[in-house]
Design a protein around this motif. Structure first.
Motif, PDB file in Angstrom:
ATOM      1  N   PRO A   1     -10.511   0.384  -4.038  1.00  0.00           N
ATOM      2  CA  PRO A   1     -10.324  -1.077  -4.043  1.00  0.00           C
ATOM      3  C   PRO A   1      -9.224  -1.515  -5.009  1.00  0.00           C
ATOM      4  O   PRO A   1      -9.168  -1.070  -6.157  1.00  0.00           O
ATOM      5  CB  PRO A   1     -11.691  -1.596  -4.502  1.00  0.00           C
ATOM      6  CG  PRO A   1     -12.647  -0.492  -4.193  1.00  0.00           C
ATOM      7  CD  PRO A   1     -11.891   0.781  -4.366  1.00  0.00           C
ATOM      8  N   VAL A   2      -8.323  -2.360  -4.516  1.00  0.00           N
ATOM      9  CA  VAL A   2      -7.273  -2.951  -5.354  1.00  0.00           C
ATOM     10  C   VAL A   2      -7.257  -4.453  -5.080  1.00  0.00           C
ATOM     11  O   VAL A   2      -7.721  -4.917  -4.043  1.00  0.00           O
ATOM     12  CB  VAL A   2      -5.883  -2.351  -5.065  1.00  0.00           C
ATOM     13  CG1 VAL A   2      -5.820  -0.896  -5.478  1.00  0.00           C
ATOM     14  CG2 VAL A   2      -5.524  -2.505  -3.593  1.00  0.00           C
ATOM     15  N   SER A   3      -6.721  -5.199  -6.032  1.00  0.00           N
ATOM     16  CA  SER A   3      -6.654  -6.646  -5.848  1.00  0.00           C
ATOM     17  C   SER A   3      -5.630  -6.999  -4.780  1.00  0.00           C
ATOM     18  O   SER A   3      -4.696  -6.238  -4.523  1.00  0.00           O
ATOM     19  CB  SER A   3      -6.288  -7.320  -7.173  1.00  0.00           C
ATOM     20  OG  SER A   3      -5.033  -6.834  -7.638  1.00  0.00           O
ATOM     21  N   SER A   4      -5.819  -8.152  -4.136  1.00  0.00           N
ATOM     22  CA  SER A   4      -4.900  -8.594  -3.091  1.00  0.00           C
ATOM     23  C   SER A   4      -3.653  -9.196  -3.723  1.00  0.00           C
ATOM     24  O   SER A   4      -3.748 -10.139  -4.511  1.00  0.00           O
ATOM     25  CB  SER A   4      -5.578  -9.626  -2.189  1.00  0.00           C
ATOM     26  OG  SER A   4      -6.630  -9.032  -1.468  1.00  0.00           O
ATOM     27  N   ARG A   5      -2.508  -8.644  -3.363  1.00  0.00           N
ATOM     28  CA  ARG A   5      -1.233  -9.125  -3.894  1.00  0.00           C
ATOM     29  C   ARG A   5      -0.215  -9.130  -2.757  1.00  0.00           C
ATOM     30  O   ARG A   5      -0.139  -8.172  -1.977  1.00  0.00           O
ATOM     31  CB  ARG A   5      -0.737  -8.255  -5.042  1.00  0.00           C
ATOM     32  CG  ARG A   5      -1.760  -8.084  -6.166  1.00  0.00           C
ATOM     33  CD  ARG A   5      -1.173  -7.372  -7.354  1.00  0.00           C
ATOM     34  NE  ARG A   5      -2.160  -7.157  -8.415  1.00  0.00           N
ATOM     35  CZ  ARG A   5      -1.844  -6.870  -9.684  1.00  0.00           C
ATOM     36  NH1 ARG A   5      -0.555  -6.775 -10.033  1.00  0.00           N
ATOM     37  NH2 ARG A   5      -2.783  -6.687 -10.586  1.00  0.00           N
ATOM     38  N   ALA A   6       0.567 -10.182  -2.687  1.00  0.00           N
ATOM     39  CA  ALA A   6       1.522 -10.322  -1.590  1.00  0.00           C
ATOM     40  C   ALA A   6       2.477  -9.136  -1.483  1.00  0.00           C
ATOM     41  O   ALA A   6       2.751  -8.658  -0.377  1.00  0.00           O
ATOM     42  CB  ALA A   6       2.297 -11.630  -1.742  1.00  0.00           C
ATOM     43  N   PRO A   7       3.027  -8.612  -2.592  1.00  0.00           N
ATOM     44  CA  PRO A   7       3.917  -7.444  -2.458  1.00  0.00           C
ATOM     45  C   PRO A   7       3.216  -6.222  -1.857  1.00  0.00           C
ATOM     46  O   PRO A   7       3.824  -5.469  -1.101  1.00  0.00           O
ATOM     47  CB  PRO A   7       4.356  -7.175  -3.904  1.00  0.00           C
ATOM     48  CG  PRO A   7       4.233  -8.498  -4.582  1.00  0.00           C
ATOM     49  CD  PRO A   7       3.027  -9.139  -3.979  1.00  0.00           C
ATOM     50  N   PHE A   8       1.935  -6.024  -2.212  1.00  0.00           N
ATOM     51  CA  PHE A   8       1.181  -4.941  -1.590  1.00  0.00           C
ATOM     52  C   PHE A   8       1.120  -5.149  -0.080  1.00  0.00           C
ATOM     53  O   PHE A   8       1.385  -4.232   0.716  1.00  0.00           O
ATOM     54  CB  PHE A   8      -0.254  -4.890  -2.139  1.00  0.00           C
ATOM     55  CG  PHE A   8      -0.365  -4.474  -3.576  1.00  0.00           C
ATOM     56  CD1 PHE A   8       0.738  -3.996  -4.269  1.00  0.00           C
ATOM     57  CD2 PHE A   8      -1.579  -4.565  -4.252  1.00  0.00           C
ATOM     58  CE1 PHE A   8       0.631  -3.607  -5.609  1.00  0.00           C
ATOM     59  CE2 PHE A   8      -1.693  -4.183  -5.574  1.00  0.00           C
ATOM     60  CZ  PHE A   8      -0.586  -3.710  -6.256  1.00  0.00           C
ATOM     61  N   PHE A   9       0.755  -6.351   0.293  1.00  0.00           N
ATOM     62  CA  PHE A   9       0.586  -6.678   1.708  1.00  0.00           C
ATOM     63  C   PHE A   9       1.889  -6.482   2.486  1.00  0.00           C
ATOM     64  O   PHE A   9       1.902  -5.880   3.568  1.00  0.00           O
ATOM     65  CB  PHE A   9       0.104  -8.127   1.812  1.00  0.00           C
ATOM     66  CG  PHE A   9      -0.053  -8.633   3.216  1.00  0.00           C
ATOM     67  CD1 PHE A   9      -0.916  -8.018   4.110  1.00  0.00           C
ATOM     68  CD2 PHE A   9       0.657  -9.740   3.651  1.00  0.00           C
ATOM     69  CE1 PHE A   9      -1.070  -8.485   5.410  1.00  0.00           C
ATOM     70  CE2 PHE A   9       0.511 -10.222   4.939  1.00  0.00           C
ATOM     71  CZ  PHE A   9      -0.352  -9.594   5.821  1.00  0.00           C
ATOM     72  N   MET A  10       2.991  -6.954   1.940  1.00  0.00           N
ATOM     73  CA  MET A  10       4.278  -6.831   2.618  1.00  0.00           C
ATOM     74  C   MET A  10       4.692  -5.358   2.742  1.00  0.00           C
ATOM     75  O   MET A  10       5.164  -4.923   3.793  1.00  0.00           O
ATOM     76  CB  MET A  10       5.348  -7.609   1.851  1.00  0.00           C
ATOM     77  CG  MET A  10       5.087  -9.096   1.733  1.00  0.00           C
ATOM     78  SD  MET A  10       5.331  -9.983   3.274  1.00  0.00           S
ATOM     79  CE  MET A  10       7.106 -10.004   3.354  1.00  0.00           C
ATOM     80  N   CYS A  11       4.506  -4.605   1.683  1.00  0.00           N
ATOM     81  CA  CYS A  11       4.877  -3.185   1.722  1.00  0.00           C
ATOM     82  C   CYS A  11       4.031  -2.420   2.732  1.00  0.00           C
ATOM     83  O   CYS A  11       4.536  -1.530   3.425  1.00  0.00           O
ATOM     84  CB  CYS A  11       4.729  -2.556   0.337  1.00  0.00           C
ATOM     85  SG  CYS A  11       6.190  -2.749  -0.696  1.00  0.00           S
ATOM     86  N   LEU A  12       2.767  -2.743   2.809  1.00  0.00           N
ATOM     87  CA  LEU A  12       1.903  -2.091   3.799  1.00  0.00           C
ATOM     88  C   LEU A  12       2.398  -2.379   5.209  1.00  0.00           C
ATOM     89  O   LEU A  12       2.406  -1.490   6.070  1.00  0.00           O
ATOM     90  CB  LEU A  12       0.465  -2.569   3.628  1.00  0.00           C
ATOM     91  CG  LEU A  12      -0.289  -2.035   2.404  1.00  0.00           C
ATOM     92  CD1 LEU A  12      -1.553  -2.831   2.171  1.00  0.00           C
ATOM     93  CD2 LEU A  12      -0.616  -0.555   2.573  1.00  0.00           C
ATOM     94  N   ALA A  13       2.815  -3.618   5.447  1.00  0.00           N
ATOM     95  CA  ALA A  13       3.339  -3.964   6.770  1.00  0.00           C
ATOM     96  C   ALA A  13       4.596  -3.169   7.082  1.00  0.00           C
ATOM     97  O   ALA A  13       4.732  -2.583   8.164  1.00  0.00           O
ATOM     98  CB  ALA A  13       3.632  -5.463   6.838  1.00  0.00           C
ATOM     99  N   PHE A  14       5.538  -3.138   6.137  1.00  0.00           N
ATOM    100  CA  PHE A  14       6.775  -2.390   6.364  1.00  0.00           C
ATOM    101  C   PHE A  14       6.497  -0.910   6.579  1.00  0.00           C
ATOM    102  O   PHE A  14       7.092  -0.262   7.443  1.00  0.00           O
ATOM    103  CB  PHE A  14       7.724  -2.556   5.165  1.00  0.00           C
ATOM    104  CG  PHE A  14       8.227  -3.950   4.988  1.00  0.00           C
ATOM    105  CD1 PHE A  14       8.291  -4.832   6.051  1.00  0.00           C
ATOM    106  CD2 PHE A  14       8.637  -4.403   3.742  1.00  0.00           C
ATOM    107  CE1 PHE A  14       8.755  -6.125   5.893  1.00  0.00           C
ATOM    108  CE2 PHE A  14       9.114  -5.695   3.566  1.00  0.00           C
ATOM    109  CZ  PHE A  14       9.171  -6.558   4.651  1.00  0.00           C
ATOM    110  N   ALA A  15       5.569  -0.369   5.782  1.00  0.00           N
ATOM    111  CA  ALA A  15       5.258   1.056   5.895  1.00  0.00           C
ATOM    112  C   ALA A  15       4.639   1.385   7.253  1.00  0.00           C
ATOM    113  O   ALA A  15       4.972   2.399   7.873  1.00  0.00           O
ATOM    114  CB  ALA A  15       4.320   1.480   4.772  1.00  0.00           C
ATOM    115  N   LEU A  16       3.743   0.531   7.715  1.00  0.00           N
ATOM    116  CA  LEU A  16       3.109   0.773   9.012  1.00  0.00           C
ATOM    117  C   LEU A  16       4.144   0.767  10.138  1.00  0.00           C
ATOM    118  O   LEU A  16       4.107   1.608  11.035  1.00  0.00           O
ATOM    119  CB  LEU A  16       2.040  -0.285   9.279  1.00  0.00           C
ATOM    120  CG  LEU A  16       0.711  -0.113   8.529  1.00  0.00           C
ATOM    121  CD1 LEU A  16      -0.121  -1.382   8.609  1.00  0.00           C
ATOM    122  CD2 LEU A  16      -0.073   1.077   9.078  1.00  0.00           C
TER     123      LEU A  16
END
Length: 823
Positions: A349-364
């Motif tokens: 579990p990690v906290s929700s952060r916009a940079p995490f979310f964006m990087c996950l999208a790009f990586a996928l």
């Protein structure tokens, strides 16, 4: 986690958990027998006794190493090895040193209580060798074996403090001065990392920061290894193992020192992917470990700081200067994106952060499902380029850890979505929906080019696309749960619903299994679309135009290829999606939009050879004919009447063969029920069916003499048409009924006697069971007249049937025995 490693060599665990190939296996040969092992030790003792080392002694070493998984080295044997290594009179071949060091590693790793004196002696011998004799330009393997052994000696419980300090200092010097050896030989990296891991878990922390800095910095130095995803995973799980050792010590002071040194080193490092994976490894252990008291505060602060370090790298990756396209083409950025994605998936579990979310999208979209890059490689040669896509590249990706972790990464991605800011949500939503459209456009071309030529490559490409579809479905469900509620305005909900439907249509070809998430999402978004006129129109107008359906994609690079629309499976799957969804919102669809957008495609796919697709087109026709009143009722009624003429022509042209009878029958039943009474379109429908039946009867009479003996048996095409006309007798309006009765009678009198009897039997049953008091008297009289005509066997029935029907009204057929059925 530490318990899982205690019975294994750390380097082997790192290989397996990071997805490295079996080429890294420690033992490359089959294990030696017990007798061979005993003989090998005897040979080595002989070499020391005679102060000579020959080829047979080197072979003895190899015999022992081949059995390292089951081999146990006792203190006397370890003393023998140290004596050989320290003997000034023995001239050892260079390739024997790594083998001797490996035997010492097996000894100290597997022994329950190795001699502390012997351990100190081993440290002294190894330190002397590396400081005075080691030529760093000759043997990367020796370098890695030395680091591995020194690392374990620095953490061994029975090692003295001075031996641990010497070992750590030597490790630090070797890493800082001879790191280039790692880059020249990739296979030694697991051993090097394992040695570093042992060193970092040592109770002597004087060199901790220097060694950790070396671990992180190896990949950023000129001459060091280039860095890969498997290396990143090794770093992650190595730090997990090290952190577990620190937390399990239950020492708050040690935990505090570990926390401070780790964070300071991570902040100073300039190798982003290594920083991310190291931070994730520590987080992974923190999320799984139970810490109480003062240690809890330390862990909480450490967790936040580690997430900050990962976010720092993530922000840099999604900066405005790079953009999505560029990051998809830059190898360094790709590696960092992949590492951030895997780090967030494996760290817990990690906290929700916009940079995490964006990087996950790009990586996928670029790493887990790199379809853009694969399509480009595949299509570029067709346009005259020199590049190409090899089957091995696709298989390598399918076997890789990134593709296998796609599910876990998607889960984190969707969990992050709910809590990030709305702006980031919208950006990523648009990325996903655009990606779906791109995949549809490109895969159409790829499938048409590869089909029948490179099937294996196509199948493997579609495995990636199918997994991408699953990701889109799970993400779309998260979007609908979040946005299709009262918190968001209707415009937002409608826009999201339409975009999801269009995206699903683009990837419908890859829907190979029935997913609950898919059905839940469809139900949610369709409910929004079917309640909104503009949404309904927007969705329908997103359907590919008729000219695009029939012309196909741009094949300027393959002018010799003939495009056949019905063989375009990717396009067919998308249109089938529309044919199934549009009927749910047909009531909201303006008549001009149906005329312009839907009708051409519906009629085109009425002639599709796939029965499932053709039936969906018939269902579309039924939905429109059955739909309620439009705002412009006259226009809608007029269009319905016009469509019937072409519908009957198109359906009967393909029957039998292409047109599925059930689909056509549902369409005919709908039009006679829902068009205005006495509509010319209904008359045209009845006459068209009768004409088709007449042609089929004549054809069947010459080919199948016995087909009329059983109405309930396997139905031939002409019997199906007759059955449809028979059913229509009960549902057509009174204005059309006389015309239908006349046409049906003309057909029946042309049948052979068995056929007449069979049809009359069905007629008698149908009329007898009817409770329609309006038409039943007429039907009774008509059936009696028809049965008489059939009994008389009038010769020129086709010319005389109309006047005979009128004449026969006074005849009582009950006196004849040629008819089996009675009212």
């Amino acid at each position: 986690m530490a318990k899982q490693v205690t019975t294994l060599f750390l380097e082997d665990w790192l290989k397996s958990i990071s997805g490295c190939s079996s080429a890294f296996n420690s033992a490359n040969s089959s294990p030696s027998s017990a007798r061979a092992i005993i003989q090998a030790w005897a040979e080595l003792r002989d070499s020391l006794q005679h102060q000579s080392f020959h080829s047979q002694h080197l072979q003895s070493l190899k015999t022992l190493i081949n059995s390292q998984t089951s081999l146990h080295v006792a203190d006397p044997q370890a003393k023998l090895v140290l004596s050989i290594l320290s003997s000034p009179k023995l001239s050892l071949p260079h390739e024997s040193y790594p083998l001797f060091l490996r035997l010492l590693y097996i000894w100290v790793k597997k022994s329950t209580r190795p001699s502390s004196v012997l351990i100190d002696s081993a440290v002294e011998v190894i330190a002397h060798f590396f400081l005075t004799q080691f030529d760093h330009s000759k043997s990367p393997i020796l370098f890695s074996e030395g680091l591995l052994l020194l690392g374990f000696l620095s953490s061994a419980p029975l090692s003295s403090e001075s031996s641990k300090t010497v070992s750590l200092g030597l490790i630090s010097r070797l890493l800082e001065k001879r790191y280039r050896l790692i880059g020249s030989f990739q296979d030694i990296i697991p051993n090097v990392l394992a040695g570093i891991g042992y060193a970092l878990s040592s109770s002597v922390s004087v060199h901790y920061s220097r060694i950790l800095n070396s671990l992180l910095g190896i990949w950023g130095k000129e001459g060091g290894p280039p860095g890969s995803l498997s290396h990143g995973l090794m770093i992650l799980h190595l730090m997990e193992w090290v952190t577990s050792s620190s937390i399990n010590s239950r020492s708050v002071e040690k935990l505090n020192v570990f926390s401070h040194d780790t964070l300071e080193t991570l902040k100073a490092s300039s190798v982003p992917f290594a920083v991310v994976m190291a931070a994730a490894g520590v987080l992974r252990t923190l999320n799984k470990s139970a810490v109480n008291g003062a240690g809890l505060d330390i862990v909480s602060r450490l967790r936040i700081s580690l997430e900050d370090r990962i976010e720092f790298v993530a922000r840099d990756l999604i900066s405005i200067q790079r953009g999505f396209t560029e990051s998809g083409n830059n190898l360094t950025d790709n590696l960092c994106l992949e590492c951030v994605a895997l780090a967030l998936a494996r760290s817990g579990p990690v906290s929700s952060r916009a940079p995490f979310f964006m990087c996950l999208a790009f990586a996928l979209l670029t790493g887990n499902f790199p379809l853009r890059a694969l399509y480009a490689k595949l299509i570029e040669p067709l346009h005259g380029g020199s590049a190409g896509l090899r089957l091995s590249e696709v298989k390598e990706h399918l076997d890789g850890v990134l593709f296998k972790e796609a599910g876990a990464i998607t889960a984190v991605f969707c969990s992050q979505y709910v809590s990030v800011d709305e702006e980031s949500q919208v950006v990523v939503e648009n990325l996903i929906w655009d990606y779906c459209n791109y995949i549809y456009l490109e895969h159409r071309q790829v499938a048409l080019v590869l089909r029948g030529k490179e099937e294996e490559l196509l199948v493997d490409m579609e495995k990636i696309a199918e997994s991408a579809f699953l990701m889109v479905v799970v993400f779309a469900l998260a979007v609908t749960k979040h946005k299709l509620n009262s918190k968001f305005n209707q415009e937002t909900q409608v826009d999201v619903s339409v975009r999801i439907l269009v995206s699903f249509s683009c990837l419908e070809y890859f829907r190979r299994i029935r997913l609950p998430e898919y059905m839940d999402t469809i139900r949610g978004v369709v409910a929004r679309v079917q309640d909104n006129n503009s949404a309904c129109v927007s969705f329908v107008e997103s359907m590919p135009a008729y000219i695009d359906l029939t012309n196909g994609p741009d094949f300027a690079f393959l002018r010799k290829m003939e495009y056949i629309w019905s063989k375009d499976e990717v396009q067919t799957a998308r249109i089938l999606f529309y044919l199934r969804v549009i009927p749910t919102c047909i009531e909201r669809l303006p008549t001009p939009v149906f005329r312009k957008v839907v009708a051409p495609t519906m009629f085109l796919y009425l002639g599709h050879p796939n029965g499932k697709v053709a039936r969906a087109s018939h269902s579309m026709f039924v939905s429109f004919i059955s739909s309620g009143k439009d705002a412009n009722e006259d226009e809608q009624v007029s269009l319905k009447g016009q469509l019937v003429f072409y519908y009957m022509e198109r359906s009967l042209l393909g029957y039998p063969g292409i047109t599925p009878f059930e689909g056509m029958a549902s369409g005919v039943s709908a039009l006679v029920r829902h068009l205005p009474a006495g509509s010319p379109a209904i008359f045209y429908c009845i006459h068209s069916l009768a004409a088709k039946a007449n042609r089929l009867v004549k054809k069947d009479l010459t080919q199948q003499a016995d087909m009329w003996k059983n109405w309930q048996g396997e139905s031939e095409p002409c019997k199906k048409i007759l059955d449809l006309l028979l059913r229509l007798i009960s549902i057509v309006d009174i204005q059309v009924l006389p015309d239908l009765m006349k046409l049906f009678a003309q057909l029946v009198v042309e049948l052979p006697q068995d056929g007449q009897n069979m049809v009359l039997n069905e007629l008698y049953s149908q009329v007898a069971e009817s409770d329609d008091v309006t038409r039943k008297p007429t039907l009774v009289s008509w059936v009696q007249s028809l049965s008489y005509l059939c009994f008389q066997g009038v010769t020129s029935r086709k010319q005389k049937s109309e006047e005979n029907v009128a004449y026969a009204q006074t005849i009582d057929p009950s006196t004849h025995t040629g008819i089996n059925a009675r009212l």
